[in-house]
Write an enzyme that holds these catalytic residues in place. Structure first.
Site, mmCIF file in Angstrom:
data_model
loop_
_atom_site.group_PDB
_atom_site.id
_atom_site.type_symbol
_atom_site.label_atom_id
_atom_site.label_comp_id
_atom_site.label_asym_id
_atom_site.label_seq_id
_atom_site.Cartn_x
_atom_site.Cartn_y
_atom_site.Cartn_z
ATOM 1 N N ASP A 274 50.509 -8.583 -55.012
ATOM 2 C CA ASP A 274 50.667 -9.733 -55.905
ATOM 3 C C ASP A 274 49.310 -10.424 -56.100
ATOM 4 O O ASP A 274 48.305 -9.744 -56.240
ATOM 5 C CB ASP A 274 51.768 -10.657 -55.379
ATOM 6 N N SER A 275 49.256 -11.737 -56.069
ATOM 7 C CA SER A 275 48.017 -12.419 -56.455
ATOM 8 C C SER A 275 46.880 -12.275 -55.450
ATOM 9 O O SER A 275 45.738 -12.634 -55.762
ATOM 10 C CB SER A 275 48.294 -13.911 -56.699
ATOM 11 N N THR A 276 47.151 -11.773 -54.243
ATOM 12 C CA THR A 276 46.037 -11.549 -53.315
ATOM 13 C C THR A 276 45.093 -10.477 -53.860
ATOM 14 O O THR A 276 43.918 -10.447 -53.486
ATOM 15 C CB THR A 276 46.547 -11.116 -51.926
ATOM 16 N N TYR A 277 45.600 -9.619 -54.742
ATOM 17 C CA TYR A 277 44.752 -8.579 -55.340
ATOM 18 C C TYR A 277 43.662 -9.178 -56.218
ATOM 19 O O TYR A 277 42.633 -8.537 -56.475
ATOM 20 C CB TYR A 277 45.620 -7.613 -56.154
#
Length: 591
Positions: free
Chosen positions: A396-399
């Site tokens: 998710d947004s950690t990428y």
């Protein structure tokens, strides 16, 4: 469950190949493996049949959590740096997640799973019918009354040094002698054998049945039944189990022959031949007996006619051949595991001495999750829930940390100029509906900013860079705009921490200026000698938050700790909740 079914069917292909290898090994070592050793090998194969249903992972012994006395003076530092958040970076700890749709399991997968369950149900019904027949049969059996046979039976017990009580019964409903009972074995004799009593033949029959009791062959029966229930659709396994039954009888014959003198071998074989037309293959799946079909009987007669009592050297050869074959078969276990064959699990090779396990379940408030931390200076990992720590899930947004890094490396944005104009589309969060730079886009987790970087990079270049980074499963086959959002790309918490370590140490072979730009974009706060960096991520599927991340690192004086917290749930598994859990853990264990 449909995913399991697909992997299970794939495992069956490997299992069938393993059975072929098993028969090949048996053939190559048949002159060196004793009949008993050949039969014992089947238990390893039965164990392999259980592997697809259980995880096969290296066993790691838990260790005590290490103390950090050097941080006694910084006891309040972590709490303070968590609470000391500038307004500019507050949103780094909040979530701006867009829901994605997830399709229901494929119709084909559901059909296959349903057929498998129906097959199991049919097998269970047949077994229940057999159990009822068995129950009625036992009710009709009577204790043995023939005194000559009773005396002979007692002599056989003494000859085999069996001290436990093994009752013996007779029945008019049997054609073959059989043995039943896992914990309390019993022997059942047909009445016609008693009426046609021959002391020599009867002795061989009793010795044979007592050896079934001695080696607990009822256990093998039950394991074979379970294999048939779950693998009812696999004809290769059915054939293998028939061969196992035959090997069991051969092994039992051999055990009897060891007790006889050489002159009696032919008599024992003749007894089998004489009974071949009188006895029949038992229809009771929970029994062991002297009966066999004609093909199996032929194999047994050949074994008896060629039998020679093994020398010490031959026994050593047999043990060696057994060990080699067993090691070969056991080596297939990780391949056969649906757990291990799942590409969504990271195969972590690390020495147990570098891992400290700790119970942090009290922090997770009912969420299924894990916590991973790495002490760069001590080269020590702290792990809660290893199973989840190596499980790959959508980043998710950690990428966005690495999407930004790739954009910087390809000069789509630069540390000095990361501006992108808003395209005037109406996005679900007001903070997204304006111009952005790397700092604001990371702070507000602005999807369109990083999607624009990906669009300019192109899937081919993204794939190359993801491979070079070694990012999780390296699968970017999903849509270009959402492959990192509950789609194809997946990464485990352990891999997140390993990449953060490389990012912090600048071991990714990227420009130092670009690395620093990314680090600055995820900087949350600094208080006294403690600095906190991190990024949240939330997986929202069908309007439900099911996957929450908080990853980052803490710098305390000369020490750096990279960490990742991940939670799963049917709802409320958000990055914010993962953040709260992670910061509570960090505040406590770094005291």
């Amino acid at each position: 469950m449909t995913d399991f079914m697909i992997r299970f069917l794939i495992c069956n292909i490997y299992i069938s190949g393993t059975i072929v290898i098993f028969f090949t090994a048996k053939y190559l070592f048949k002159k060196h493996l004793s009949p008993r050793m050949q039969y014992n090998l089947w238990f390893i194969l039965l164990g392999l049949l259980a592997v697809p249903f259980i995880p096969v992972q290296p066993i790691r012994l838990p260790q005590f959590f290490p103390h950090f006395p050097e941080f006694k003076n910084a006891a309040k530092s972590v709490n303070n740096t968590v609470n000391y958040k500038t307004a500019e970076h507050t949103n780094l700890l909040n979530d701006f997640a867009v829901s994605v749709s997830r399709k229901s399991p494929s119709a084909l997968g559901i059909i296959i799973f349903t057929i498998w369950i129906l097959g199991i149900s049919v097998m269970v019904i047949l077994l229940i019918k057999s159990l009822l027949r068995l129950k009625n049969f036992k009710k009709s059996a009577l204790p043995l009354q023939n005194k000559e046979v009773i005396i002979l039976y007692q002599n056989c017990l003494d000859e085999m040094h069996i001290k436990i009580n093994i009752p013996i019964y007779c029945s008019a409903f049997l054609k073959s002698p059989i043995t039943s009972g896992l914990f309390k074995p019993c022997i059942y004799l047909p009445i016609h054998l008693i009426s046609e009593y021959n002391s020599k033949d009867m002795r061989y029959i009793l010795l044979h049945e007592l050896h079934h009791c001695k080696y607990r062959d009822a256990l093998a029966n039950n394991l074979m039944i379970l294999a048939v229930v779950f693998y009812w659709f696999n004809p290769i396994i059915w054939y293998a189990l028939k061969e196992m039954y035959c090997d069991r009888e051969v092994a039992c014959d051999t055990s009897v022959l060891k007790m006889l003198d050489k002159e009696s071998y032919n008599d024992y074989g003749n007894s089998l031949i004489n009974f071949a037309e009188k006895i029949s293959f038992t229809t009771f799946p929970f029994f062991s007996g002297i009966s066999s079909n004609m093909r199996q009987m032929k194999k047994r007669i050949i074994n008896i006619s060629s039998y020679k009592k093994p020398s010490l050297l031959k026994n050593l050869y047999s043990i060696t051949a057994f060990t080699i074959t067993a090691a070969l078969l056991t080596g297939f276990a990780p391949i056969l595991s649906t757990y291990a064959s799942d590409s969504n699990r990271y195969d972590w090779k690390i020495s147990p001495e570098n891992i400290s396990y700790t119970d942090l379940s009290s922090y997770f408030n009912g969420f299924e999750g894990c916590f991973v931390m790495y002490d760069l200076k001590k080269d020590l990992w702290t792990i809660y829930n290893m199973e989840n720590a190596t499980l790959r899930t959508s980043p998710d947004s950690t990428y966005k940390i690495y999407a930004a890094l790739l954009g910087l490396e390809e000069n789509i944005i630069t540390p000095k100029d990361s501006f992108m104009p808003w395209d005037n589309k109406d996005y679900p969060f007001e903070l997204w509906n304006k111009n952005q730079n790397l700092q604001s886009a990371m702070q507000n987790s602005v999807n369109w900013y990083f999607q624009s970087i990906d669009k300019q990079l192109g899937k081919e270049l993204i794939s190359e860079n993801i491979h070079e980074l070694g990012y999780g499963n390296e699968n970017v086959s999903g849509d270009l705009s959402s492959y990192w959002l509950e789609s194809s790309l997946k990464i485990s918490p352990v891999e997140q921490v390993k990449l953060l370590t490389k990012l912090h140490e600048n071991q990714l072979n990227f420009s130092p200026d670009n690395i620093n730009a990314v680090k600055n974009s995820i900087h949350i706060s600094t208080f006294e000698n403690v600095s906190l960096y991190g990024k949240t991520g939330t997986g929202c599927v069908n309007e439900q938050d099911v996957n929450g991340w908080f990853i980052g690192y803490v710098e305390i004086s000369d020490y750096t700790y990279c960490f990742a917290a991940n939670i799963h749930g049917k709802k409320n598994a958000t990055g914010s909740n993962a953040t709260e859990i992670a910061l509570s853990i960090l505040s406590d264990i770094l005291i």
